[in-house]
Scaffold this motif. Structure first.
Motif, PDB file in Angstrom:
ATOM      1  N   ASP A 125       0.838  -1.200   0.000  1.00 53.14           N
ATOM      2  CA  ASP A 125       0.000   0.000   0.000  1.00 53.14           C
ATOM      3  C   ASP A 125       0.875   1.254   0.000  1.00 53.14           C
ATOM      4  N   TYR A 126       0.431   2.293  -0.685  1.00 53.14           N
ATOM      5  CA  TYR A 126       1.194   3.536  -0.626  1.00 53.14           C
ATOM      6  C   TYR A 126       1.013   4.177   0.751  1.00 53.14           C
ATOM      7  N   PRO A 127       2.034   4.856   1.259  1.00 50.64           N
ATOM      8  CA  PRO A 127       1.962   5.437   2.605  1.00 50.64           C
ATOM      9  C   PRO A 127       1.311   6.814   2.606  1.00 50.64           C
ATOM     10  N   GLY A 128       1.040   7.311   3.832  1.00 54.32           N
ATOM     11  CA  GLY A 128       0.558   8.680   3.981  1.00 54.32           C
ATOM     12  C   GLY A 128      -0.919   8.811   3.707  1.00 54.32           C
ATOM     13  N   GLN A 129      -1.300  10.009   3.303  1.00 50.05           N
ATOM     14  CA  GLN A 129      -2.707  10.331   3.135  1.00 50.05           C
ATOM     15  C   GLN A 129      -3.318   9.615   1.928  1.00 50.05           C
ATOM     16  N   LEU A 130      -4.636   9.569   1.909  1.00 49.03           N
ATOM     17  CA  LEU A 130      -5.375   9.070   0.757  1.00 49.03           C
ATOM     18  C   LEU A 130      -5.112   9.977  -0.443  1.00 49.03           C
ATOM     19  N   ARG A 131      -5.090   9.382  -1.635  1.00 51.12           N
ATOM     20  CA  ARG A 131      -4.802  10.145  -2.849  1.00 51.12           C
ATOM     21  C   ARG A 131      -5.860   9.834  -3.914  1.00 51.12           C
ATOM     22  N   VAL A 132      -6.891  10.655  -3.969  1.00 51.00           N
ATOM     23  CA  VAL A 132      -7.905  10.567  -5.012  1.00 51.00           C
ATOM     24  C   VAL A 132      -7.465  11.463  -6.163  1.00 51.00           C
ATOM     25  N   GLN A 133      -7.652  10.986  -7.385  1.00 53.68           N
ATOM     26  CA  GLN A 133      -7.246  11.706  -8.593  1.00 53.68           C
ATOM     27  C   GLN A 133      -5.758  12.056  -8.606  1.00 53.68           C
ATOM     28  N   PRO A 134      -4.888  11.085  -8.336  1.00 50.37           N
ATOM     29  CA  PRO A 134      -3.460  11.356  -8.455  1.00 50.37           C
ATOM     30  C   PRO A 134      -3.002  11.122  -9.896  1.00 50.37           C
ATOM     31  N   THR A 135      -1.713  11.299 -10.121  1.00 49.56           N
ATOM     32  CA  THR A 135      -1.088  10.931 -11.388  1.00 49.56           C
ATOM     33  C   THR A 135      -0.061   9.851 -11.108  1.00 49.56           C
ATOM     34  N   LEU A 136      -0.032   8.812 -11.933  1.00 51.39           N
ATOM     35  CA  LEU A 136       0.934   7.722 -11.784  1.00 51.39           C
ATOM     36  C   LEU A 136       1.704   7.589 -13.083  1.00 51.39           C
ATOM     37  N   ILE A 137       3.031   7.638 -12.987  1.00 51.30           N
ATOM     38  CA  ILE A 137       3.895   7.518 -14.160  1.00 51.30           C
ATOM     39  C   ILE A 137       4.868   6.371 -13.939  1.00 51.30           C
ATOM     40  N   GLY A 138       5.022   5.533 -14.950  1.00 49.02           N
ATOM     41  CA  GLY A 138       5.979   4.433 -14.882  1.00 49.02           C
ATOM     42  C   GLY A 138       7.197   4.709 -15.748  1.00 49.02           C
ATOM     43  N   THR A 139       8.371   4.373 -15.228  1.00 49.10           N
ATOM     44  CA  THR A 139       9.609   4.436 -16.003  1.00 49.10           C
ATOM     45  C   THR A 139      10.138   3.017 -16.173  1.00 49.10           C
ATOM     46  N   ASP A 140      11.389   2.873 -16.575  1.00 48.81           N
ATOM     47  CA  ASP A 140      11.947   1.537 -16.767  1.00 48.81           C
ATOM     48  C   ASP A 140      12.040   0.746 -15.470  1.00 48.81           C
ATOM     49  N   SER A 141      12.157   1.456 -14.333  1.00 49.83           N
ATOM     50  CA  SER A 141      12.404   0.734 -13.088  1.00 49.83           C
ATOM     51  C   SER A 141      11.568   1.206 -11.907  1.00 49.83           C
ATOM     52  N   SER A 142      10.749   2.248 -12.072  1.00 51.29           N
ATOM     53  CA  SER A 142      10.055   2.821 -10.920  1.00 51.29           C
ATOM     54  C   SER A 142       8.664   3.304 -11.287  1.00 51.29           C
ATOM     55  N   LEU A 143       7.834   3.436 -10.234  1.00 57.77           N
ATOM     56  CA  LEU A 143       6.558   4.128 -10.329  1.00 57.77           C
ATOM     57  C   LEU A 143       6.664   5.436  -9.559  1.00 57.77           C
TER      58      LEU A 143
END
Length: 366
Positions: free
Chosen positions: A192-210
């Motif tokens: 699970d991602y840490p910290g606060q809830l994130r509604v309408q975030p942006t997620l970007i993938g690279t060769d090795s990370s999110l």
């Protein structure tokens, strides 16, 4: 609560570095999207050289400010930019009308994940592709469903793994789900991602990370809206999250967020754009705007038209100001070659656009 989510969209950008070069409009325009008045929150992406746009929603009869009813769409359209006859082609529709889902490009086609309509939140996952290279007709292939319905989330890809996280999940969970494109048997829950809830975030993938950027949380009990002003990094090899960086504030040092914005990876860069002005968004969510809130002209909402550019190696930010066509919320930013496409979105809360601006990146990242 969800009505507010749908009307009050996204937030981002607006620091000015005059020494940076400004993005140039492409000389290869794209016709307006065929659905009248355009859509917001569609699925969008490239399958090979073909742009696919599916679903989305709008207010076709009366604006939201006049009590109009939101309509969800199942239509799918495709277009191949740069061809002698660049025109939208209607394809077989989605099984149901849907918007506020997440989409990811793969070699086999565009994967459409989750979303919602007036009836429910969806667990469905589909891939839209062109299995026969000489055919103009797309094919919709069902993929394993999500373990639970998710809307207003974000999705991305690292290697052959698809990920979705953020958004509205049951019990306000912060799950990260993963699906292999090589052996798509089921979605596996990661850390699970840490910290606060994130509604309408942006997620970007690279060769090795999110990279999970921005988002907001709303507490219905005390009517407080909390904006995420940072970007998290997820390492799939260790399945651990860390804080990557803070989102640059506005010129007056007011914190900014990336609520419902859109972004892409371009080499070592993460590029974000679009969205609403954070202070106005927070006021509206907390009920501190009057009954005229939805009735202003688009410029009043200060939707941002800049590109926020983050270098993942140097850990530095650059900002390219006033890029034509980027001042949208609920649009989808795409990159093909050295060209950016901003697909539809809204120009103010409740008012969509059918425009698909095309911007050359050639001179931006020198």
């Amino acid at each position: 609560m969800k009505i507010i989510f749908r009307l009050c969209f996204l937030a981002l950008l607006s620091i000015y570095f005059p020494t940076l070069l400004i993005a140039q409009k492409s000389d290869t325009p794209i016709p307006d999207y065929p659905i009248r008045k355009g859509v917001s929150a569609p699925f969008a992406g490239f399958a090979g050289s073909t742009l696919i746009v599916a679903g989305g929603c709008n207010f076709p009869d009366k604006p939201a400010a006049e009590g109009g009813k939101k309509v969800y769409y199942a239509q799918v359209y495709s277009l191949t930019p740069g061809t002698s006859s660049t025109q939208w082609q209607e394809q077989a529709p989605l099984p149901i009308p849907i918007a506020y889902g997440a989409s990811v490009e793969t070699e086999e086609g565009l994967v459409c994940i989750g979303g919602m309509n007036n009836d429910s939140t969806s667990t469905a996952v589909y891939r839209i592709g062109f299995p026969q290279t000489d055919s103009e007709a797309s094919q919709i292939t069902p993929l394993p469903s999500l373990p639970t319905g998710i809307d207003n989330a974000a999705a991305a890809r690292v290697g052959n793994i698809l990920y979705i996280t953020g958004g509205n999940q049951p019990q306000q969970e912060k799950a990260l789900y993963a699906l292999s494109t090589e052996q798509p048997e089921s979605w596996d829950r990661q850390t699970d991602y840490p910290g606060q809830l994130r509604v309408q975030p942006t997620l970007i993938g690279t060769d090795s990370s999110l990279y999970l950027a921005g988002g907001f949380a709303f507490n219905a009990t005390d009517k407080t809206c909390t904006l995420a002003t940072d970007i998290l990094r997820y390492d799939p090899s260790t399945q651990k999250w860390s804080v990557e960086t803070s989102i640059p504030p506005y010129p007056d040092n007011t914190p900014r967020c990336l609520v419902g914005s859109s972004g892409i990876a371009y080499g070592d860069y993460l590029i974000f754009t679009g969205g609403v002005y954070a202070p106005l968004f927070k006021e509206a969510m907390e009920g501190r705007q009057d009954d005229q809130y939805l009735k202003h002209e688009p410029k009043w909402y200060r939707f941002h038209d800049d590109l926020l550019v983050y270098h993942t190696v140097d850990k530095s930010w650059r900002i390219i100001p006033h890029v034509p066509g980027m001042a949208k919320a609920g649009g989808v930013l795409l990159c093909k070659g050295n060209t950016l496409y901003m697909v539809c979105g809204e120009i103010k809360p409740g008012i969509r656009t059918s425009e698909v601006p095309v911007i050359s990146l050639s001179d931006i990242l020198k």
